[in-house]
Design a protein around this motif. Sequence first.
Motif, short mmCIF file in Angstrom:
data_model
loop_
_atom_site.label_atom_id
_atom_site.label_comp_id
_atom_site.label_asym_id
_atom_site.label_seq_id
_atom_site.Cartn_x
_atom_site.Cartn_y
_atom_site.Cartn_z
N GLN A 135 -0.58 28.06 35.05
CA GLN A 135 -0.60 27.45 36.39
C GLN A 135 0.32 28.19 37.37
OE1 GLN A 135 -2.77 24.91 36.76
NE2 GLN A 135 -3.20 25.11 34.57
N LEU A 136 1.01 29.22 36.88
CA LEU A 136 2.00 29.92 37.71
C LEU A 136 1.60 31.35 38.03
CD1 LEU A 136 5.19 28.78 35.74
CD2 LEU A 136 4.25 27.73 37.80
N THR A 137 0.32 31.68 37.92
CA THR A 137 -0.12 33.06 38.11
C THR A 137 -0.23 33.45 39.58
OG1 THR A 137 -2.42 32.30 37.95
CG2 THR A 137 -1.38 33.11 35.93
N GLU A 138 -0.29 32.49 40.48
CA GLU A 138 -0.45 32.78 41.91
C GLU A 138 0.85 33.34 42.49
OE1 GLU A 138 -2.97 33.14 45.05
OE2 GLU A 138 -3.50 32.18 43.16
N GLN A 139 0.80 34.58 43.02
CA GLN A 139 1.94 35.24 43.66
C GLN A 139 3.17 35.28 42.75
OE1 GLN A 139 2.69 33.24 47.38
NE2 GLN A 139 0.67 33.69 48.22
N ASN A 140 2.93 35.52 41.47
CA ASN A 140 4.04 35.54 40.51
C ASN A 140 4.28 36.98 40.05
OD1 ASN A 140 5.98 34.96 38.64
ND2 ASN A 140 4.79 33.49 37.49
N ASN A 141 5.24 37.67 40.70
CA ASN A 141 5.54 39.06 40.35
C ASN A 141 6.29 39.16 39.02
OD1 ASN A 141 4.38 40.04 42.75
ND2 ASN A 141 6.27 39.60 43.89
N LEU A 142 6.91 38.06 38.61
CA LEU A 142 7.67 38.06 37.36
C LEU A 142 6.74 38.16 36.14
CD1 LEU A 142 10.64 37.85 36.47
CD2 LEU A 142 10.30 35.39 36.22
N LEU A 143 5.48 37.78 36.32
CA LEU A 143 4.53 37.80 35.21
C LEU A 143 4.29 39.22 34.71
CD1 LEU A 143 2.90 35.55 33.75
CD2 LEU A 143 0.94 36.21 35.13
N ASN A 144 4.25 40.21 35.62
CA ASN A 144 4.06 41.61 35.21
C ASN A 144 5.23 42.11 34.38
OD1 ASN A 144 1.61 41.78 36.58
ND2 ASN A 144 2.58 42.45 38.49
N MET A 145 6.44 41.73 34.77
CA MET A 145 7.62 42.11 33.99
C MET A 145 7.59 41.47 32.61
SD MET A 145 11.66 41.39 34.68
CE MET A 145 11.61 39.88 33.73
N MET A 146 7.13 40.21 32.55
CA MET A 146 7.02 39.51 31.27
C MET A 146 6.06 40.24 30.34
SD MET A 146 6.80 35.58 32.65
CE MET A 146 6.28 34.90 31.08
N MET A 147 4.93 40.69 30.88
CA MET A 147 3.93 41.38 30.05
C MET A 147 4.44 42.69 29.51
SD MET A 147 0.31 40.66 31.96
CE MET A 147 0.88 40.80 33.65
N ILE A 148 5.10 43.48 30.37
CA ILE A 148 5.60 44.79 29.93
C ILE A 148 6.70 44.64 28.88
CG2 ILE A 148 6.86 46.85 30.69
CD1 ILE A 148 5.44 46.57 33.39
N THR A 149 7.67 43.74 29.12
CA THR A 149 8.76 43.57 28.16
C THR A 149 8.27 42.98 26.84
OG1 THR A 149 9.26 41.43 29.19
CG2 THR A 149 10.56 43.34 29.90
N ALA A 150 7.35 42.02 26.90
CA ALA A 150 6.82 41.41 25.68
C ALA A 150 6.04 42.42 24.85
CB ALA A 150 5.94 40.21 26.03
N ALA A 151 5.26 43.27 25.54
CA ALA A 151 4.45 44.27 24.82
C ALA A 151 5.33 45.32 24.16
CB ALA A 151 3.46 44.92 25.78
N THR A 152 6.33 45.83 24.89
CA THR A 152 7.16 46.91 24.35
C THR A 152 8.16 46.42 23.30
OG1 THR A 152 8.61 46.62 26.28
CG2 THR A 152 6.96 48.37 26.39
N VAL A 153 8.89 45.36 23.63
CA VAL A 153 9.90 44.83 22.69
C VAL A 153 9.22 44.29 21.43
CG1 VAL A 153 11.69 43.08 22.35
CG2 VAL A 153 11.56 44.32 24.50
N GLY A 154 8.11 43.57 21.59
CA GLY A 154 7.41 43.00 20.43
C GLY A 154 6.88 44.05 19.48
N SER A 155 6.52 45.23 20.01
CA SER A 155 5.99 46.29 19.15
C SER A 155 7.10 47.15 18.54
CB SER A 155 5.02 47.17 19.94
OG SER A 155 5.66 47.71 21.08
N ILE A 156 8.06 47.59 19.38
CA ILE A 156 9.09 48.50 18.89
C ILE A 156 10.06 47.80 17.94
CG2 ILE A 156 11.06 49.93 19.62
CD1 ILE A 156 9.47 50.50 22.20
#
Length: 324
Positions: A137-158
Amino acid sequence: MTKFNKKTFFLMIMIMSTVMVMSSNKWLSVWMGMEINMMMTIPFMFQNKSKELSEKIMTYFLTQAMGSIILLTSIMMKTYNLNFMIVMFTTTVSMMIKMGIPPFHMWMPEMLNKMDWITLLIMITLQKINPLIVSSQLTEQNNLLNMMMITAATVGSISGINQLSLSKIMAFSSINHMSWMMMCMAMKNNLWIKYFIVYALITATLCLTFNKNMSFYMNQLNHNMMNMNKMMMLTMMLNLGGIPPLPGFLLKWMTMESMMVSNYFFMMTIMIFSSMVTLLFYMKLMYTNMMLSSTMTKFKLMNHNKQLYLIMLINLITPSILLI
């Protein structure tokens, strides 16, 4: 009331609190449903009177309470009509804490380490539903979501590469898959629901297999495991890693197709590379397990676990129905 009945009762209330969050149209009732869910999880974690387990329960409680306080603060800020972006930021941070998304993820792998597999399964599947519903419900104008995706993808894998504990590997795998679900949310479609269902089925199969074989570390996978169980585990690992033509690949393919339509090319590149890194430690997990022969006798190999095979069959068929 027996131990089984108690846990069934707590599980029913946990599911009801999830339904409460899904059907609610008030932020205060959403907060209340998440609090009920949190309190019903603690009895699952409490197994024996030990200092280590008490520390883990306290870590979980304090972390979730911090996320709830931040959520409650953002609800109060919204009530007084404060800046929309500040309210969005605080609400998103509270959901990141509850889901264990980097940089607020340090509590999750350590808490899940050496936890029994049924509790771990609840923590990385059922406990993720409420924060995911709120995040959608928080996807509208949420720039923090992109940071969440990048950090979750990189930290979760490495972070999962050098792990020997199966619990920590499943925890970091969960963090990585959260990034794919949030990407589906960012494109404003309901694909994340299908992704979560398939992820939950695969994770349930793996956790039940580990639980049956009493395996908590990589070197324990080679002992007392039947050849059919090894093949089933390899299939589920490939499914979790997104290898074609398994259902896990089909969902990632659909997500990447939506990303290309929405011009998320940079994000798609990061997600694909992170998925390849997770596949690396999935294969490292299964390499020695598949290369070494079983220690059990040939007559013992005939005693197959029909329940786990049925779950794997459901796991492979259900996603095909969802994707129609």
